[in-house]
Structures are given as C-alpha cells and as structure tokens.
Scaffold this motif. Structure first.
Motif, PDB file in Angstrom:
ATOM      1  N   GLU A   5       0.854  -1.187   0.000  1.00 46.66           N
ATOM      2  CA  GLU A   5       0.000   0.000   0.000  1.00 46.66           C
ATOM      3  C   GLU A   5       0.890   1.238   0.000  1.00 46.66           C
ATOM      4  O   GLU A   5       1.903   1.287   0.689  1.00 46.66           O
ATOM      5  N   SER A   6       0.465   2.225  -0.755  1.00 45.51           N
ATOM      6  CA  SER A   6       1.197   3.485  -0.819  1.00 45.51           C
ATOM      7  C   SER A   6       0.313   4.585  -0.237  1.00 45.51           C
ATOM      8  O   SER A   6      -0.842   4.733  -0.619  1.00 45.51           O
ATOM      9  N   ASP A   7       0.888   5.345   0.706  1.00 42.97           N
ATOM     10  CA  ASP A   7       0.144   6.430   1.349  1.00 42.97           C
ATOM     11  C   ASP A   7       1.133   7.309   2.111  1.00 42.97           C
ATOM     12  O   ASP A   7       2.295   6.943   2.307  1.00 42.97           O
ATOM     13  N   ASP A   8       0.669   8.435   2.580  1.00 38.36           N
ATOM     14  CA  ASP A   8       1.475   9.326   3.409  1.00 38.36           C
ATOM     15  C   ASP A   8       1.319   8.884   4.866  1.00 38.36           C
ATOM     16  O   ASP A   8       0.695   9.556   5.680  1.00 38.36           O
ATOM     17  N   PHE A   9       1.921   7.739   5.180  1.00 40.71           N
ATOM     18  CA  PHE A   9       1.766   7.147   6.514  1.00 40.71           C
ATOM     19  C   PHE A   9       2.431   7.976   7.609  1.00 40.71           C
ATOM     20  O   PHE A   9       2.065   7.883   8.772  1.00 40.71           O
ATOM     21  N   PHE A  10       3.438   8.763   7.256  1.00 36.95           N
ATOM     22  CA  PHE A  10       4.184   9.513   8.257  1.00 36.95           C
ATOM     23  C   PHE A  10       3.738  10.964   8.354  1.00 36.95           C
ATOM     24  O   PHE A  10       4.298  11.734   9.125  1.00 36.95           O
ATOM     25  N   GLY A  11       2.746  11.353   7.539  1.00 40.18           N
ATOM     26  CA  GLY A  11       2.231  12.713   7.585  1.00 40.18           C
ATOM     27  C   GLY A  11       3.241  13.753   7.167  1.00 40.18           C
ATOM     28  O   GLY A  11       3.241  14.873   7.693  1.00 40.18           O
TER      29      GLY A  11
END
Length: 172
Positions: free
Chosen positions: A149-155
């Motif tokens: 999964e690709s996302d801005d997990f770390f904000g």
C-alpha cells in the motif's frame, strides 16, 4: 474345440489385464493439504520504499538500536503470536475449507491449489485471497500473504510504499 480353448484363453487374458489395470494406481490421489492444520508460528517482514524496515528507520536518522526497537514495536502493532494461537485450518478433499479460532468457525469457503501447488486461493462469501505456498508436506504447511500500500503514513506530505509479508506456519 481348439477355437473354444483359444477363446477361453483370450477371455482369461483379458480378464487378468482388466483386473490388474483397475488396481491401486487408479485410486484418486489425495492432496497433502487435505486435513486439519494447527497454527505453529508466524513471521512478519515489512519494507518501506523497498528497504527493510530497520534500514529505512536508520536512513531517516535512527541509530541501529533505536531502529531495531522501533521496528519491533511497529511489527507488534500489526500482529503477535496471540493473534494466531488457536487457529485451525481444515481443508477437505471436496475443495472446501474452514478456518476455526478456538474451535469457532471464523470463515469458510472453497480453496484451490494453483500453479503446481505454489499458490493457495481461498474464496469465501466476501473475499478471494491468494497465498504463496512456501512449504506443503504431509505434516507442514507454510503460506505467505503479501500486501502493498502506498500512502502518506508519516504525515510528511510524501507517500511511501509499504510492503508487508506475513508468513504463517501450520502442522498436522
């Protein structure tokens, strides 16, 4: 009379061939996956942007020890042994399966072994999931589930690609 003897010899020979051709080798082969499998162990690997989790954490400034500790904490957030203890898989020869947790049916459906027994596909009412078959013998089953999964997990305004690889081992 000679014709009758030859006829009976031919009949006897045909009967012997028929009897031997219907022997054990015509018995259907039962796949080694058929049976009841009990949870044995698990392993979780995680990578971020193609790097193992510890290396990624070091690349963003953590020391070796900090990275190791943080990686273990992150992995523990996902799974622990307690999450799988009491899990039992039952595969029947008719192509159906059940997953029971502490004896209670959690999921059921059909299964298929694909690509020369290297892929296990579980199809339930709600979902279809493929597992890589790492090991399948008469008494050991090891399967791997992979998810990306690709996302801005770390904000931080940048997406990262997170890959999880969950390996589950079972014994008969």
């Amino acid at each position: 009379m000679k014709t009758s003897i030859k006829f009976f010899q031919a009949m006897a020979l045909s009967l012997l061939v028929l009897l031997f051709s219907c022997g054990e080798k015509d018995e259907p082969q039962v796949s080694p996956i058929v049976g009841i499998w009990n949870y044995s162990s698990y392993r979780l690997d995680m990578s971020i942007n193609g790097q193992p989790l510890v290396q990624f954490l070091q690349a963003i400034g953590a020391s070796q020890q900090e990275a190791q500790e943080a990686a273990e904490e992150i992995k523990d957030e996902f799974f622990s042994d307690e999450d799988f203890e009491g899990t039992e898989l039952q595969f029947d020869a008719d192509g159906t399966y059940e997953i029971r947790i502490d004896g209670i049916n959690d999921e059921s459906g059909t299964y298929q072994l694909l690509e020369n027994n290297t892929i296990l596909r579980l199809t339930s009412e709600d979902d279809e999931t493929d597992f890589k078959v790492e090991q399948l013998t008469n008494n050991r089953l090891t399967i791997i589930f992979e998810e990306e999964e690709s996302d801005d997990f770390f904000g931080i305004g940048l997406p990262v690609l997170v890959k999880l690889e969950l390996e589950l081992s079972f014994v008969k």
